[in-house]
Motif scaffolding. Structure first.
Motif, mmCIF file in Angstrom:
data_model
loop_
_atom_site.group_PDB
_atom_site.id
_atom_site.type_symbol
_atom_site.label_atom_id
_atom_site.label_comp_id
_atom_site.label_asym_id
_atom_site.label_seq_id
_atom_site.Cartn_x
_atom_site.Cartn_y
_atom_site.Cartn_z
ATOM 1 N N ILE A 14 0.823 -1.206 0.000
ATOM 2 C CA ILE A 14 0.000 0.000 0.000
ATOM 3 C C ILE A 14 0.853 1.250 0.000
ATOM 4 O O ILE A 14 1.683 1.439 0.853
ATOM 5 C CB ILE A 14 -0.901 0.027 1.225
ATOM 6 C CG1 ILE A 14 -1.867 -1.132 1.119
ATOM 7 C CG2 ILE A 14 -1.679 1.322 1.290
ATOM 8 C CD1 ILE A 14 -2.946 -1.081 2.116
ATOM 9 N N ASP A 45 -3.342 -6.938 1.971
ATOM 10 C CA ASP A 45 -2.174 -6.374 1.325
ATOM 11 C C ASP A 45 -1.405 -7.473 0.583
ATOM 12 O O ASP A 45 -0.733 -8.284 1.199
ATOM 13 C CB ASP A 45 -1.287 -5.730 2.378
ATOM 14 C CG ASP A 45 -0.049 -5.129 1.763
ATOM 15 O OD1 ASP A 45 -0.012 -5.025 0.524
ATOM 16 O OD2 ASP A 45 0.862 -4.755 2.507
ATOM 17 N N TYR A 89 -4.060 -16.559 -1.966
ATOM 18 C CA TYR A 89 -4.493 -16.939 -0.630
ATOM 19 C C TYR A 89 -5.605 -16.002 -0.154
ATOM 20 O O TYR A 89 -6.627 -16.439 0.385
ATOM 21 C CB TYR A 89 -3.293 -16.894 0.322
ATOM 22 C CG TYR A 89 -3.668 -16.855 1.770
ATOM 23 C CD1 TYR A 89 -4.112 -18.005 2.425
ATOM 24 C CD2 TYR A 89 -3.616 -15.665 2.496
ATOM 25 C CE1 TYR A 89 -4.480 -17.967 3.748
ATOM 26 C CE2 TYR A 89 -3.985 -15.614 3.824
ATOM 27 C CZ TYR A 89 -4.415 -16.767 4.451
ATOM 28 O OH TYR A 89 -4.788 -16.710 5.761
ATOM 29 N N TYR A 90 -5.408 -14.712 -0.406
ATOM 30 C CA TYR A 90 -6.411 -13.742 0.007
ATOM 31 C C TYR A 90 -7.722 -13.951 -0.739
ATOM 32 O O TYR A 90 -8.796 -13.837 -0.163
ATOM 33 C CB TYR A 90 -5.918 -12.319 -0.225
ATOM 34 C CG TYR A 90 -5.065 -11.787 0.906
ATOM 35 C CD1 TYR A 90 -5.513 -11.865 2.218
ATOM 36 C CD2 TYR A 90 -3.834 -11.209 0.665
ATOM 37 C CE1 TYR A 90 -4.746 -11.376 3.256
ATOM 38 C CE2 TYR A 90 -3.057 -10.712 1.701
ATOM 39 C CZ TYR A 90 -3.526 -10.796 2.991
ATOM 40 O OH TYR A 90 -2.774 -10.311 4.015
ATOM 41 N N ARG A 112 1.169 -7.362 -1.350
ATOM 42 C CA ARG A 112 2.631 -7.230 -1.362
ATOM 43 C C ARG A 112 3.263 -7.742 -2.649
ATOM 44 O O ARG A 112 4.385 -8.248 -2.627
ATOM 45 C CB ARG A 112 3.279 -7.966 -0.196
ATOM 46 C CG ARG A 112 2.659 -7.585 1.102
ATOM 47 C CD ARG A 112 3.589 -7.681 2.249
ATOM 48 N NE ARG A 112 2.954 -6.983 3.365
ATOM 49 C CZ ARG A 112 3.612 -6.436 4.356
ATOM 50 N NH1 ARG A 112 4.918 -6.511 4.391
ATOM 51 N NH2 ARG A 112 2.971 -5.809 5.308
ATOM 52 N N ARG A 117 0.446 -14.963 -2.184
ATOM 53 C CA ARG A 117 -0.275 -14.261 -1.141
ATOM 54 C C ARG A 117 -1.629 -13.783 -1.664
ATOM 55 O O ARG A 117 -2.653 -13.888 -0.994
ATOM 56 C CB ARG A 117 0.575 -13.061 -0.736
ATOM 57 C CG ARG A 117 0.406 -12.618 0.682
ATOM 58 C CD ARG A 117 1.378 -11.491 0.958
ATOM 59 N NE ARG A 117 0.816 -10.606 1.952
ATOM 60 C CZ ARG A 117 1.251 -10.533 3.210
ATOM 61 N NH1 ARG A 117 2.257 -11.282 3.591
ATOM 62 N NH2 ARG A 117 0.686 -9.717 4.067
#
Lengths: 343, 343
Positions: free
Chosen positions: B76, B102, B112-113, B104, B109
């Motif tokens: 962010i 976030d 996964y989110y 990143r 990731r």
DNA sequence: ACCGTGACGGCAATCGTTTTCCTAGTTTCC
DNA sequence: GGAAACTAGGAAAACGATTGCCGTCACGGT
């Protein structure tokens, strides 16, 4: 293909695998005693339907939502972001999701968010934001733990994690002393701002420990470059000799740097310069690059999140916790940019 | 008092009010036909127990969670924040809560989110972040609508809301023309960055419409102050006369401003200067304050959120939507800071 | 006196998952 | 060969809230 119509439920999975709902649940969660073949069959069915267990239904049963609320009191700014990111990171590692709520400095809005978060049954809350002073607690007798990050709660019993600003100011002074400066000036933000007062006091105190004092009383003003430039004018007009300036913010430091250069003083040869906040935009654009004190806000956020997780698991850490600051050395205090070890 | 032990359930409320669970629900939601006296009794009981309906249980029944996920792909930053805040604001008005994730810049990731958000049964998702180019869609055949904000999806069928950078660049050039400048230089970011190319092309095109062209080919470099200073050196060495510089970012513009002053050129008398992004930190610190193009990121975020809400309610707006930029006039292009109406 | 009709509230099903108990087979061992 | 001991998996009761459907009153009209 159009988009999928509906989320698959565990009943769909069970039907496809030819087992009962309970068995499907056990298969997917590794509970109960099932034949490996059955387990595989269920898993395959779940994969095929891209089944994801409904977290809401699950938490209905477990009583935990693996969710926390994050409320920023002021509108999200340069300081809240790293705190927020650090917390999000630490919570994500604990499989927790984060509700983001922007309070916009409006108490009504804030209370609305607290109610919403409670109705969503968050496991805990983090309150962050910038204020000149400690803030009123976000609520009394809340059924979930709350941690204040960056900002601190006026109730000393609440868990607050704040930067160790006094320690940071001491580190700044120590660094200036370590590079041989003794005639130090201090230019900082408005006196009504708690941070400005704390940092000035800590700097003064640290100097006193070496039998020294600031060459002039702290110059309180604003946090801006403009003020930095003005303050240099005041300082030069006062005819006090100085070989270092400790600034209350990187923006002030940059203004100071520009004004010093305009006045023919070299940084760091004639005047060593150190800022506060370690804001990359300023430290890198400054000529030369600016030595500064890093609040380690991301670490602070992470730490706050960990305390929240601990509190959720029944081990609260009440009280005010000071998170250490870091000195970051650049060329505004030493010629070469090699790191100077602290005494 | 210690903290409350447990959230009150509607059963507790019903018991305290001496009615059945169903009746309590009706009383609190204004359904069914109940005596006013009963309704009041239930409401009073709820107040007394500070009852908040469990949102998870409720959405189990309604099928909607009144929740959306917001995924930022890069970490962010300065650009994502206003987008995020705008979106949060618009969603909050629709009684929706926001999960912050976030990414990143890590695809693992990110995936996964997406899974987590789906298991939490969000009603929709917003993807934001900064990239040089359009990004791969976050998922195929997702069961919920997705809106890309600021960043755009490589799939033209996805709903993306992006700033109208070409329009912004045209406004910048038009403003310079309006204040009587015709010998315009352009200093901007790296050529591999899409924004730099688009803005340069639009500026060139707008000039061509008036039979003009840039005094030199666009100077591509970085987005930093350092590059702004360097570029002025190049420009001056080239001996091309110029009476205005259009910069690809406010940071560049500030570097340009400092270098011009150092070279004895006055802003805006000798050279009018306009930046891009309207980043307060830069526009205000610049001497004189900097005219710039505002991307209206908060408005963009709000607009993206509204499109998402519409999509959730069954009216999607597929495709790429350009959000207009705004010219903000300050003293780096006109002596008085009065706003100059556009032609 | 009887029926019809609102008004008021209780009952129970439902949402999706987990978990506890239970039953029906299959071994195992004496 | 029969009882005990497992094993695999099903049935059903939670969890908290909503809602459609019904039953039960009281009251008015004929």
């Amino acid at each position: 293909m159009g988009k999928l119509e509906r989320h698959a439920t565990i009943a769909d999975v069970a039907a496809l695998a030819g087992v009962s709902v309970g068995t499907a649940s056990k298969a997917l969660n590794g509970r109960g005693s099932l034949r490996e073949e059955t387990r595989m069959r269920v898993r395959e069915a779940a994969r095929q339907l891209s089944f994801e267990a409904n977290a809401g239904a699950r938490s209905l049963h477990s009583g935990r939502t693996y969710t926390v609320g994050m409320i920023t009191t002021d509108t999200i700014g340069r300081f809240s972001i790293p705190v927020l990111m650090g917390a999000e990171d630490a919570l994500g590692a604990g499989e927790m999701s984060v509700f983001l709520c922007d309070g916009r400095d409006d108490p009504i809005r804030e209370q609305y968010y607290v109610k919403t978060l409670l109705s969503r049954r968050v496991d805990g809350m983090i309150v962050t934001g910038r204020r000149t002073e400690a803030r009123a607690p976000i609520g009394a007798n809340l059924p979930v733990p709350v941690v204040y990050a960056f900002i601190s709660s006026a109730d000393p019993g609440d868990c607050s994690v704040v930067p160790d600003e006094a320690g940071g100011a001491r580190k700044a002074v120590e660094h200036l002393l370590a590079v041989g400066r003794t005639r130090i000036a201090h230019i900082t933000g408005p006196e009504h701002h708690n941070s400005a007062r704390v940092r000035a006091a800590a700097a003064t105190e640290r100097l006193a420990e070496d039998g020294l004092s600031l060459v002039a009383p702290p110059l309180f003003g604003g946090w801006s470059e403009v003020w930095g430039r003005q303050a240099v004018g005041i300082l030069l007009a006062g005819r006090t000799e100085f070989d270092a300036v400790f600034c209350g913010s990187d923006q002030i430091a940059r203004g100071v740097c520009d004004a010093l250069r305009a006045a023919g003083r070299r940084v760091p040869q004639d005047v060593a310069l150190i800022g506060f906040d370690n804001w990359d935009v300023m430290t890198e654009a400054c000529q030369p690059p600016l030595t500064s004190i890093d609040l380690d806000l991301e670490g602070l956020g992470r730490s706050a999140a960990q305390m929240l997780l601990a509190a959720i698991n029944g081990s609260p850490s009440p009280g005010r916790h000071a998170h250490p600051c870091r000195l970051v050395v650049r060329e505004s205090t030493v010629r070469e940019s090699t790191t100077v070890p602290l005494p």
